[in-house]
Design a protein around this motif. Structure first.
Motif, PDB file in Angstrom:
ATOM      1  N   ARG A 115       0.779  -1.237  -0.025  1.00  0.00           N
ATOM      2  CA  ARG A 115      -0.208   0.132  -0.160  1.00  0.00           C
ATOM      3  C   ARG A 115       0.737   1.222   0.052  1.00  0.00           C
ATOM      4  O   ARG A 115       0.507   2.312  -0.783  1.00  0.00           O
ATOM      5  CB  ARG A 115      -0.955  -0.143   1.297  1.00  0.00           C
ATOM      6  CG  ARG A 115      -1.722   1.329   1.303  1.00  0.00           C
ATOM      7  CD  ARG A 115      -2.871   1.377   0.254  1.00  0.00           C
ATOM      8  NE  ARG A 115      -3.447   2.577   0.420  1.00  0.00           N
ATOM      9  CZ  ARG A 115      -3.358   3.678  -0.583  1.00  0.00           C
ATOM     10  NH1 ARG A 115      -2.542   3.820  -1.319  1.00  0.00           N
ATOM     11  NH2 ARG A 115      -4.231   4.887  -0.387  1.00  0.00           N
ATOM     12  N   SER A 116       1.874   1.342   0.871  1.00  0.00           N
ATOM     13  CA  SER A 116       2.553   2.548   1.059  1.00  0.00           C
ATOM     14  C   SER A 116       3.686   2.735  -0.075  1.00  0.00           C
ATOM     15  O   SER A 116       4.273   3.846  -0.088  1.00  0.00           O
ATOM     16  CB  SER A 116       3.198   2.401   2.595  1.00  0.00           C
ATOM     17  OG  SER A 116       3.951   1.586   2.640  1.00  0.00           O
ATOM     18  N   PRO A 158     -11.657   2.960   2.871  1.00  0.00           N
ATOM     19  CA  PRO A 158     -11.728   3.973   4.079  1.00  0.00           C
ATOM     20  C   PRO A 158     -11.108   5.408   3.663  1.00  0.00           C
ATOM     21  O   PRO A 158     -11.234   6.376   4.122  1.00  0.00           O
ATOM     22  CB  PRO A 158     -10.904   3.155   4.949  1.00  0.00           C
ATOM     23  CG  PRO A 158     -10.041   2.277   4.238  1.00  0.00           C
ATOM     24  CD  PRO A 158     -10.895   1.935   3.291  1.00  0.00           C
ATOM     25  N   ASP A 159      -9.710   5.417   2.778  1.00  0.00           N
ATOM     26  CA  ASP A 159      -8.976   6.390   2.376  1.00  0.00           C
ATOM     27  C   ASP A 159      -9.821   7.286   1.710  1.00  0.00           C
ATOM     28  O   ASP A 159      -9.605   8.606   1.602  1.00  0.00           O
ATOM     29  CB  ASP A 159      -7.952   6.057   1.695  1.00  0.00           C
ATOM     30  CG  ASP A 159      -8.273   5.176   0.514  1.00  0.00           C
ATOM     31  OD1 ASP A 159      -9.128   4.425   0.531  1.00  0.00           O
ATOM     32  OD2 ASP A 159      -7.505   5.158  -0.548  1.00  0.00           O
ATOM     33  N   GLN A 160     -10.995   6.973   1.097  1.00  0.00           N
ATOM     34  CA  GLN A 160     -12.028   8.102   0.378  1.00  0.00           C
ATOM     35  C   GLN A 160     -12.659   8.872   1.462  1.00  0.00           C
ATOM     36  O   GLN A 160     -13.212  10.032   1.045  1.00  0.00           O
ATOM     37  CB  GLN A 160     -13.045   7.466  -0.453  1.00  0.00           C
ATOM     38  CG  GLN A 160     -12.238   6.523  -1.557  1.00  0.00           C
ATOM     39  CD  GLN A 160     -11.421   7.422  -2.744  1.00  0.00           C
ATOM     40  OE1 GLN A 160     -11.787   8.402  -2.818  1.00  0.00           O
ATOM     41  NE2 GLN A 160     -10.229   6.730  -2.933  1.00  0.00           N
ATOM     42  N   ARG A 161     -12.725   8.253   2.761  1.00  0.00           N
ATOM     43  CA  ARG A 161     -13.587   9.120   3.736  1.00  0.00           C
ATOM     44  C   ARG A 161     -12.689   9.799   4.697  1.00  0.00           C
ATOM     45  O   ARG A 161     -13.332  10.366   5.515  1.00  0.00           O
ATOM     46  CB  ARG A 161     -14.303   8.201   4.465  1.00  0.00           C
ATOM     47  CG  ARG A 161     -15.125   6.916   3.597  1.00  0.00           C
ATOM     48  CD  ARG A 161     -16.425   6.182   4.041  1.00  0.00           C
ATOM     49  NE  ARG A 161     -15.857   5.645   5.440  1.00  0.00           N
ATOM     50  CZ  ARG A 161     -15.505   4.283   5.251  1.00  0.00           C
ATOM     51  NH1 ARG A 161     -15.485   3.741   4.019  1.00  0.00           N
ATOM     52  NH2 ARG A 161     -14.755   3.793   6.304  1.00  0.00           N
ATOM     53  N   GLN A 202      -2.145   3.171   6.140  1.00  0.00           N
ATOM     54  CA  GLN A 202      -3.446   3.791   6.147  1.00  0.00           C
ATOM     55  C   GLN A 202      -3.446   5.193   5.252  1.00  0.00           C
ATOM     56  O   GLN A 202      -4.504   5.632   4.572  1.00  0.00           O
ATOM     57  CB  GLN A 202      -4.010   4.117   7.581  1.00  0.00           C
ATOM     58  CG  GLN A 202      -4.197   2.856   8.331  1.00  0.00           C
ATOM     59  CD  GLN A 202      -4.778   3.157   9.669  1.00  0.00           C
ATOM     60  OE1 GLN A 202      -3.860   3.853  10.598  1.00  0.00           O
ATOM     61  NE2 GLN A 202      -6.196   2.878  10.090  1.00  0.00           N
ATOM     62  N   SER A 203      -2.415   5.752   5.244  1.00  0.00           N
ATOM     63  CA  SER A 203      -2.426   7.007   4.613  1.00  0.00           C
ATOM     64  C   SER A 203      -1.819   6.936   3.238  1.00  0.00           C
ATOM     65  O   SER A 203      -1.678   7.905   2.393  1.00  0.00           O
ATOM     66  CB  SER A 203      -1.468   8.261   5.276  1.00  0.00           C
ATOM     67  OG  SER A 203      -0.049   7.754   5.531  1.00  0.00           O
ATOM     68  N   GLY A 204      -1.702   5.668   2.803  1.00  0.00           N
ATOM     69  CA  GLY A 204      -1.293   5.559   1.442  1.00  0.00           C
ATOM     70  C   GLY A 204       0.200   5.622   0.951  1.00  0.00           C
ATOM     71  O   GLY A 204       0.455   5.881   0.164  1.00  0.00           O
TER      72      GLY A 204
END
Length: 625
Positions: free
Chosen positions: A365-366, A456-459, A534-536
């Protein structure tokens, strides 16, 4: 799109019936018409590259655990433009080139069959051999390297040892191939077709093992998610609301997956029976689906009649062309990209055991480079295997209309031997699948209870506002700056009414700072990885804290790697300062002396370092009392 495919298959089917004899035209007899198949294949390959491939990569996701039995599912690519951006990465290029070579070779074979079924232009056949041969040769090397060395963040900046490891595996692979050939030569006195097949199997072993492990460990995730898609639910694999076509495809895949263990068992037992017993009806048994298929065939008259009619079609070149076209669509597109989606999702990490986990889902993801290497692995590692298997099946089922079949027969590589070779390749992969599946099936019950938070990153665009008017992020940052552990703990346990994904992210940040302030560096590093994922990957604070955690744990190489890409020429001293400390503390590779410290004069961190060094000059482990 569907109309174009229908038209294409119709043209293939309506192509004129060819004579049984295959003619190979020599280069000394050129004509403009002989160049048409190459032109058709080239145009089809360009369409495949520019249109099909990006659309297949336009819905990649990754899932990683952020709490007990709770996984966040993040989008890696959502649009075709994002997919093209991923394909444009430097780390992906090698895999894409190998994939396109294999597909272009098959497309050229299809074009030859479409244009003039009984005539093959020899230069085109040589070109096909090169286009499919290179991916076949590189495929096992790539899968062997990936399984031994991985493609995760630890291998992003390959050092001397990593490069040496990759170069070492190639001679080992070739040595295994040559050793198998010599073993057969010693046992039989000559190189027999059986030992050639075994040698090919040994050489392709790493790819076959990887395929079996991936499918076995992914079976739970694929079956459960496709069943939910059929029921109209969004899943971690298919985040969009399924339409009727998606539901139809899902139920077909469910049936396919549900019967996979039985099919695998049939393949394994059939090959063992044929090799050990050598029955008189070996060719018929292998030709009609192994023990189960042959038993059904000889006991049901109507099936015998239908199969007998289908057997007559196998000598028609347009049937082979249609078969190859369907395989390009199903194997070349569906299989490779379904494999890519599954590997990037990380389903093997939570839905199976003994799978091929090339990188932690958080790193996927990161870290963009990790994603690129995973995509390259899927293309480079499995395009050669699928192309080889496709060619074996073509010579097995459609030998009468394939080139050089007579030459293969002269080398005792007749239809029965080609059948056995194909079944051996399939059976070995099925054996690995069965072993991994048996080890993973116990995870199915747990998998049903897992919760997935999709997108969830879209929210997470807003901020959690407290009653005092301060945002939660500001409160956490202020508590961290003031070393206020009590506030950080209370914020983690407090209840908020905003979006759950946003709250979860901020509480993870609070937990990260708390662990760092308490000096629990290994735990702080893990929490920093979670926040970074979580923050990409777009969170410099998490990367810096991760580097400091590694530095405090004396993992200097990992600290340097975490700082990669953060160091700025001026105005951003923290990454450079941490990098300087890594060099200062490294007893073997450090390139810093005391004179370099004066470049950091009046810096609180360096001043503290100097104070500690002065204290150590007079430190006595056994002071006089």
């Amino acid at each position: 799109m569907n109309r174009l495919l229908t038209l294409f298959f119709a043209l293939v089917w309506l192509a004129p019936t060819a004579a049984a004899e295959v003619v190979i035209v020599q280069p000394s007899e050129p004509s403009a018409a002989l160049a048409i198949p190459f032109s058709i294949a080239l145009v089809a390959a360009l369409v495949l590259w520019r249109w099909f491939v990006p659309r297949q990569l336009a819905s990649l996701q990754v899932a990683f655990e952020i709490d007990d039995d709770l996984y966040e599912v993040h989008r890696i690519s959502k649009t075709v433009a994002e997919a093209r951006e991923l394909l444009g990465e430097r780390t992906v290029s090698k895999g894409v080139v190998l994939y396109m070579m294999g597909m272009t070779g098959i497309l050229l074979l299809i074009s030859e069959l479409m244009f003039d079924p009984q005539t093959f232009y020899e230069p085109n056949l040589f070109l096909i051999a090169i286009l499919v041969g290179i991916p076949i040769l590189i495929s096992p090397w790539e899968t062997l390297n990936a399984q031994l060395l991985g493609v995760g963040k630890a291998n992003m900046k390959a050092g001397f040892i990593s490069r040496l490891g990759r170069l070492t595996t190639l001679p080992l692979l070739l040595a295994a191939l040559v050793g198998t050939v010599f073993l057969g030569l010693q046992l039989e006195g000559t190189v027999t077709p059986e030992w050639i097949a075994i040698s090919m199997l040994v050489f392709m072993g790493p790819t076959i093992i990887a395929y079996g492990r991936i499918m076995g460990a992914s079976w739970n995730v694929l079956l459960l998610n496709k069943w939910r898609s059929f029921r109209g639910q969004t899943t971690a694999i298919d985040p969009e609301q399924p339409l009727f076509v998606n539901k139809l495809v899902a139920i077909i895949l469910v049936l396919f997956l549900f019967t996979m263990p039985l099919t695998a068992l049939n393949g394994i037992v059939t090959v063992i029976y044929v090799v050990t017993v050598d029955p008189v009806n070996t060719e018929e048994m292998l030709n009609y689906g192994g023990i189960i298929g042959y038993s059904i065939f000889i006991n049901i008259d109507i099936i015998m009649e239908i199969v007998g009619q289908l057997e007559a079609l196998k000598s028609l070149p347009q049937v082979l062309s249609l078969y190859l076209s369907l395989n390009v669509a199903i194997v070349g597109l569906a299989f490779i990209f379904e494999l890519t989606r599954n590997l990037l999702l990380g389903g093997q990490s939570f839905g199976g055991t003994f799978g091929v986990q090339l990188a932690p889902p958080r790193d996927i993801r990161s870290e963009l480079d990790v994603r690129g290497k995973l995509v390259a692995f899927c293309f480079a590692g499995f395009s050669g295997y699928t192309v080889l298997l496709l060619l074996l099946v073509c010579y097995k089922e459609f030998g009468d209309v394939m080139p050089y079949t007579d030459w293969l027969n002269e080398q005792n590589f007749d239809e029965e031997m080609r059948l056995l070779t194909t079944w051996m390749f399939i059976a070995v992969g099925q054996t690995i699948f069965m072993l991994t599946w048996l080890a993973s099936i116990s995870q199915f019950g747990r998998l049903r209870g897992l919760k997935f938070d999709i997108d969830p990153d879209q929210r997470r665009d807003g901020a959690v506002m407290l009653t005092e008017g301060n945002s939660l992020r500001m409160m956490i940052d202020k508590a961290a700056q003031n070393d206020d552990l009590d506030m950080l703990r209370r914020l983690q346990n407090a209840s908020f009414t905003d979006d759950e994904a946003l709250i979860r992210h901020e509480k993870a940040r609070a937990r990260m700072w708390e662990l760092a302030l308490r000096g629990l560096w290994p735990q702080a590093a893990e929490e920093a990885k979670k926040v970074l994922a979580q923050s990409g990957g777009d969170d410099d604070e998490s990367r810096l804290l991760l580097a400091v955690s590694y530095l405090a744990s004396r993992r200097l190489d990992a600290a340097r790697e975490a700082l990669f890409g953060l160091e700025q020429p001026e105005g951003y001293d923290e990454p450079e300062l941490i990098s300087f400390l890594c060099e200062w503390l490294d007893p073997w590779h450090g390139r810093v002396d005391e004179d370099d410290i004066w470049d950091w004069e009046n810096n609180s961190t360096i001043d503290h370092l100097q104070d500690v060094m002065k204290m150590l000059e007079h430190w006595d482990p056994n002071p006089d009392t």
